[in-house]
Write an enzyme that holds these catalytic residues in place. Structure first.
Site, PDB file in Angstrom:
ATOM      1  N   THR A 143       0.862  -1.193   0.000  1.00 43.55           N
ATOM      2  CA  THR A 143       0.000   0.000   0.000  1.00 43.55           C
ATOM      3  C   THR A 143       0.894   1.237   0.000  1.00 43.55           C
ATOM      4  OG1 THR A 143      -1.822  -1.122   1.111  1.00 43.55           O
ATOM      5  CG2 THR A 143      -1.728   1.281   1.343  1.00 43.55           C
ATOM      6  N   ASN A 183      -5.594  -9.239  -8.054  1.00 48.58           N
ATOM      7  CA  ASN A 183      -5.736  -9.945  -6.781  1.00 48.58           C
ATOM      8  C   ASN A 183      -7.060 -10.689  -6.631  1.00 48.58           C
ATOM      9  OD1 ASN A 183      -6.182  -6.997  -6.811  1.00 48.58           O
ATOM     10  ND2 ASN A 183      -7.156  -7.346  -4.834  1.00 48.58           N
ATOM     11  N   GLN A 236       0.850  -9.565  -6.460  1.00 48.94           N
ATOM     12  CA  GLN A 236       0.313 -10.929  -6.602  1.00 48.94           C
ATOM     13  C   GLN A 236       1.189 -11.809  -7.490  1.00 48.94           C
ATOM     14  OE1 GLN A 236      -2.174 -12.272  -4.949  1.00 48.94           O
ATOM     15  NE2 GLN A 236      -2.908 -10.418  -3.945  1.00 48.94           N
ATOM     16  N   SER A 280       5.039  -6.832  -1.747  1.00 50.85           N
ATOM     17  CA  SER A 280       4.700  -6.942  -0.338  1.00 50.85           C
ATOM     18  C   SER A 280       5.195  -8.280   0.201  1.00 50.85           C
ATOM     19  CB  SER A 280       3.178  -6.846  -0.192  1.00 50.85           C
ATOM     20  OG  SER A 280       2.832  -6.892   1.166  1.00 50.85           O
ATOM     21  N   ALA A 281       5.843  -8.261   1.369  1.00 54.50           N
ATOM     22  CA  ALA A 281       6.424  -9.492   1.920  1.00 54.50           C
ATOM     23  C   ALA A 281       5.367 -10.546   2.225  1.00 54.50           C
ATOM     24  CB  ALA A 281       7.222  -9.164   3.190  1.00 54.50           C
ATOM     25  N   THR A 300      12.890   4.775  11.345  1.00 50.88           N
ATOM     26  CA  THR A 300      13.752   3.660  11.743  1.00 50.88           C
ATOM     27  C   THR A 300      13.252   2.382  11.084  1.00 50.88           C
ATOM     28  OG1 THR A 300      14.236   4.751  13.823  1.00 50.88           O
ATOM     29  CG2 THR A 300      14.648   2.368  13.721  1.00 50.88           C
ATOM     30  N   CYS A 360      -9.929  -7.021   0.836  1.00 49.58           N
ATOM     31  CA  CYS A 360      -9.963  -5.565   0.967  1.00 49.58           C
ATOM     32  C   CYS A 360     -11.369  -5.053   0.669  1.00 49.58           C
ATOM     33  CB  CYS A 360      -8.986  -4.910   0.004  1.00 49.58           C
ATOM     34  SG  CYS A 360      -7.466  -5.836  -0.186  1.00 49.58           S
TER      35      CYS A 360
HETATM   36  N1  PMP Z   1      -1.722  -4.529  -4.348  1.00 48.69           N
HETATM   37  C1  PMP Z   1      -2.300  -5.728  -4.482  1.00 48.69           C
HETATM   38  C2  PMP Z   1      -2.569  -6.265  -5.851  1.00 48.69           C
HETATM   39  C3  PMP Z   1      -2.641  -6.472  -3.345  1.00 48.69           C
HETATM   40  O1  PMP Z   1      -3.223  -7.654  -3.490  1.00 48.69           O
HETATM   41  C4  PMP Z   1      -2.367  -5.928  -2.063  1.00 48.69           C
HETATM   42  C5  PMP Z   1      -2.700  -6.697  -0.809  1.00 48.69           C
HETATM   43  N2  PMP Z   1      -4.071  -6.996  -0.660  1.00 48.69           N
HETATM   44  C6  PMP Z   1      -1.760  -4.660  -1.981  1.00 48.69           C
HETATM   45  C7  PMP Z   1      -1.451  -4.000  -3.136  1.00 48.69           C
HETATM   46  C8  PMP Z   1      -1.455  -4.024  -0.654  1.00 48.69           C
HETATM   47  O2  PMP Z   1      -0.394  -4.656  -0.033  1.00 48.69           O
HETATM   48  P1  PMP Z   1      -0.152  -4.519   1.547  1.00 48.69           P
HETATM   49  O3  PMP Z   1      -1.088  -5.476   2.185  1.00 48.69           O
HETATM   50  O4  PMP Z   1       1.278  -4.916   1.724  1.00 48.69           O
HETATM   51  O5  PMP Z   1      -0.388  -3.116   1.924  1.00 48.69           O
END
Ligand code: PMP
Length: 383
Positions: A71, A154, A191, A211-212, A249, A335
């Site tokens: 995000t 996603n 994804q 994203s990890a 940090t 989401c």
């Molecule tokens: N982009 C996509 C396509 C995602 O699937 C997600 C996670 N749902 C995000 C961005 C956001 O990632 P994060 O959960 O690390 O903020």
């Protein structure tokens, strides 16, 4: 009853090897900016993670910015490039081209940038959930500063034709006059990371988010690849960490986990991808044999670990029935579910069948066994 986890697209399970690397780091006292031995030890952990992630992406270490997740990476890329280009081209009304199925971290940021005077041009998707590169080419004008298209969706699992889109962006870049604002390709690869070969430099991508916790690492940490020379006004200012591009940090344990997750993918991804694709084939064959069930998309265009299906019942009801049977899956995307509104990706499809009924996303991967695929097929047959 045993619990079956089919929601990898919302968050992948933490790999125990990743956890082990993090546990060790979490107990080291100190701040990585401190010059004493403790601080230096933490700095070395961050450096190693940066090397590992840069290795996975085949980019330069200096082009990696660690963030709190995708995000933040998406917001920082869009907001950071627009503000930087606006400073050098104050007289132009900057435009952004984006697909209709971007994650909310992109679409909500675009809405905010519109309030600040940028214009947004949305490119539709076809019935297969994929953007047509010609539509992207047509949407680009001399004022377009960003083309933002995700690698894979996603909700639907649809893989976008990134190479062709990149070609369209490259062509538009060549047409730019000396007074025109520059053009950048921003890609949300969240994804795609766990199964696809994501090589931003080779594909002409200027900024890429990951994203990890979608690659078997921890939640709350991610990265932004930012190609060297890309204008960027930092979103988070302060102590100047991450070469001044993202202050605060560092989340050293999280970053270490992300680095370890990248190291594992370098070794395992190709084989894992094949295994996951075999699981998907078995799943899709089993699902298509159930009366009233429809599976979205062609296998070749879909992420190996994601299958979106629509049944006779509404997606929320189906997801609830699965939950009762101990199977964790999402209706639409997590989401969107939080907002209790229809998934925007489903709504963007020209055929409204999937949006009207909704559906369930089954997503799986590294720790999914074949028996679990059989169990979920049985559960859906009975649902
Ligand atoms: N982009 C996509 C396509 C995602 O699937 C997600 C996670 N749902 C995000 C961005 C956001 O990632 P994060 O959960 O690390 O903020």
């Amino acid at each position: 009853m045993s619990h079956l986890y089919f929601d990898y697209a919302a968050s992948t399970p933490l790999d125990p090897r990743v956890k082990e690397s993090m546990d060790e780091v979490a107990l080291i006292a100190g701040n990585p900016s401190s010059l004493h031995a403790s601080g230096r030890m933490l700095r070395e952990k961050i450096d190693r993670a940066r090397r590992s992630l840069a290795g996975l992406l085949d980019v330069d270490e200096t082009e990696i910015i660690f963030t709190s997740g995708a995000t933040e990476s998406n917001v920082a890329a869009l907001d950071g490039i627009v503000r930087a280009v606006r400073a050098s081209h104050p007289a132009r009304r900057l435009r952004i081209v984006a697909s209709a199925i971007e994650h909310s971290s992109v679409s909500a940021t675009l809405a905010r940038l519109q309030e600040y005077g940028a214009a947004v041009d949305i490119v539709p998707v076809a019935a297969d959930g994929r953007v047509r590169p010609d539509d992207v080419a047509r949407a680009i004008t001399a004022d377009t500063v960003i083309v933002c298209i995700m690698w894979a969706n996603n909700v639907l699992g649809a893989i976008q034709p990134i190479a062709e889109i990149s070609g369209a962006v490259a062509e538009a870049k060549m047409k730019r006059g000396p007074k025109d604002p520059p053009l950048f390709f921003v890609c949300d690869a969240v994804q795609a990371m766990s199964t696809q070969s994501v090589l931003p430099r080779r594909l002409g991508i200027d900024a890429l988010s990951l994203s990890a916790h979608k690659m078997y690492g921890p939640k709350g940490v991610g990265a932004l690849y930012l190609k060297r020379g890309t204008p960027f006004a930092p979103l988070i200012t302060g102590g100047g960490q991450e070469a001044g591009r993202r202050s605060g940090t560092e989340n050293v344990a999280g970053i270490t986990g992300l680095g370890r997750a990248a190291e594992i993918l370098i070794v395992d991804r190709a084989a894992e991808n094949e295994r996951t694709a075999r699981l998907r084939r078995a799943l899709v064959d089993g699902l298509r044999a159930i009366r009233g069930v429809e599976v979205f998309g062609k296998d070749a265009d879909s992420l190996p670990g994601t299958a979106f299906l629509s049944g006779r019942e509404n997606g929320d009801v189906l997801a609830l029935k699965l939950d009762v049977k101990g199977i964790a899956a999402s209706a639409g995307s997590a989401c969107d579910a939080g907002n209790r509104k229809k998934s925007s990706a489903l709504a963007a499809l020209p055929d409204h069948r999937f949006a009207d009924r909704g559906g369930v996303r089954l997503s799986f991967g590294r720790f999914t066994r074949h028996e679990e695929i059989s169990a979920v097929i049985t559960a859906l047959r009975e649902a």
